[in-house]
Design a protein around this motif. Sequence first.
Motif, short mmCIF file in Angstrom:
data_model
loop_
_atom_site.label_atom_id
_atom_site.label_comp_id
_atom_site.label_asym_id
_atom_site.label_seq_id
_atom_site.Cartn_x
_atom_site.Cartn_y
_atom_site.Cartn_z
N TYR A 59 0.84 -1.20 0.00
CA TYR A 59 0.00 0.00 0.00
C TYR A 59 0.88 1.25 0.00
O TYR A 59 0.68 2.17 -0.79
CB TYR A 59 -0.94 0.00 1.21
CG TYR A 59 -1.75 1.26 1.34
CD1 TYR A 59 -2.98 1.39 0.70
CD2 TYR A 59 -1.29 2.34 2.08
CE1 TYR A 59 -3.72 2.55 0.80
CE2 TYR A 59 -2.02 3.50 2.19
CZ TYR A 59 -3.24 3.60 1.55
OH TYR A 59 -3.96 4.76 1.65
N LEU A 60 1.85 1.27 0.89
CA LEU A 60 2.74 2.43 0.98
C LEU A 60 3.51 2.63 -0.32
O LEU A 60 3.61 3.76 -0.82
CB LEU A 60 3.70 2.28 2.16
CG LEU A 60 3.08 2.31 3.55
CD1 LEU A 60 4.11 1.96 4.61
CD2 LEU A 60 2.42 3.63 3.83
N GLN A 61 4.03 1.56 -0.88
CA GLN A 61 4.81 1.65 -2.11
C GLN A 61 3.95 2.17 -3.27
O GLN A 61 4.36 3.05 -4.02
CB GLN A 61 5.42 0.28 -2.43
CG GLN A 61 6.38 0.25 -3.59
CD GLN A 61 5.67 -0.04 -4.91
OE1 GLN A 61 4.69 -0.78 -4.97
NE2 GLN A 61 6.14 0.58 -5.97
N SER A 67 6.17 4.94 5.88
CA SER A 67 5.62 4.58 7.18
C SER A 67 5.94 5.67 8.20
O SER A 67 6.74 6.56 7.95
CB SER A 67 6.18 3.23 7.64
OG SER A 67 7.57 3.33 7.83
N GLY A 68 5.31 5.56 9.34
CA GLY A 68 5.55 6.51 10.41
C GLY A 68 4.80 7.82 10.22
O GLY A 68 3.68 7.84 9.73
N ILE A 86 -7.71 11.89 12.86
CA ILE A 86 -7.61 10.61 13.57
C ILE A 86 -6.48 10.67 14.59
O ILE A 86 -6.63 10.24 15.74
CB ILE A 86 -7.42 9.45 12.59
CG1 ILE A 86 -8.67 9.28 11.73
CG2 ILE A 86 -7.07 8.15 13.32
CD1 ILE A 86 -8.49 8.36 10.54
N ALA A 87 -5.33 11.20 14.18
CA ALA A 87 -4.18 11.30 15.09
C ALA A 87 -4.48 12.20 16.28
O ALA A 87 -4.10 11.88 17.42
CB ALA A 87 -2.95 11.82 14.33
N ALA A 127 3.69 6.88 20.59
CA ALA A 127 3.25 7.62 19.40
C ALA A 127 4.41 8.03 18.52
O ALA A 127 4.26 8.15 17.30
CB ALA A 127 2.45 8.86 19.82
N SER A 128 5.57 8.24 19.11
CA SER A 128 6.72 8.70 18.35
C SER A 128 7.26 7.64 17.38
O SER A 128 7.85 7.97 16.37
CB SER A 128 7.85 9.11 19.29
OG SER A 128 8.46 7.96 19.86
N GLY A 129 7.07 6.38 17.72
CA GLY A 129 7.61 5.31 16.90
C GLY A 129 9.07 4.99 17.20
O GLY A 129 9.69 4.19 16.52
#
Length: 135
Positions: A59-61, A67-68, A86-87, A127-129
Amino acid sequence: MTGHDPLAAPRRYAAWLAWGSRVGLVLLAVGFALYLGGVAPQVPIEHLPSLWDRPAAEYLQRTGLKSGWHWASLLHRSDMLVIAGIALLASCSIACLAVVIPVFMRHREHALAWICVAQVVVLAVAASGWLGAAH
C-alpha cells in the motif's frame, strides 16, 4: 488545605478533551468532505478499492507514502487531513493528562501527578515510533 477543589483536575481534563475532540472531529469532517470532492488527495478515492486488501508495505509503495509520521508532511492533501483528525483524536489524552499534572501538584497529590507524568511519557514514546523496528 483551603480552597482545595477535588474536581479541579477532572474538570480541566474534561475541558481539554472536549476541545481536542471537537477540533479532531472538525478536521475529520473537513478533510473527508474535501477528499470526497477530489480536492488534492494523496491517494485518489477511486484507487482505494484496489489498495484496501494489499499488505501495508505494498500500500505504501503504490501510494508513494512512507511509514511513520510521513503523513504529517502532507497535510495539504485532503486525505492526510483526515489522518490528522484521527491522530488528534487518538492522542488527545496526552495533552489532557499533561494539563492536570500542575493541578495535582498544587493540591499535593504527588502520586497522581507522577502517574500522569509516566502515562504522558509512555504514550508520547509509543506515538513517536522510537521503539519500532528500523525501516
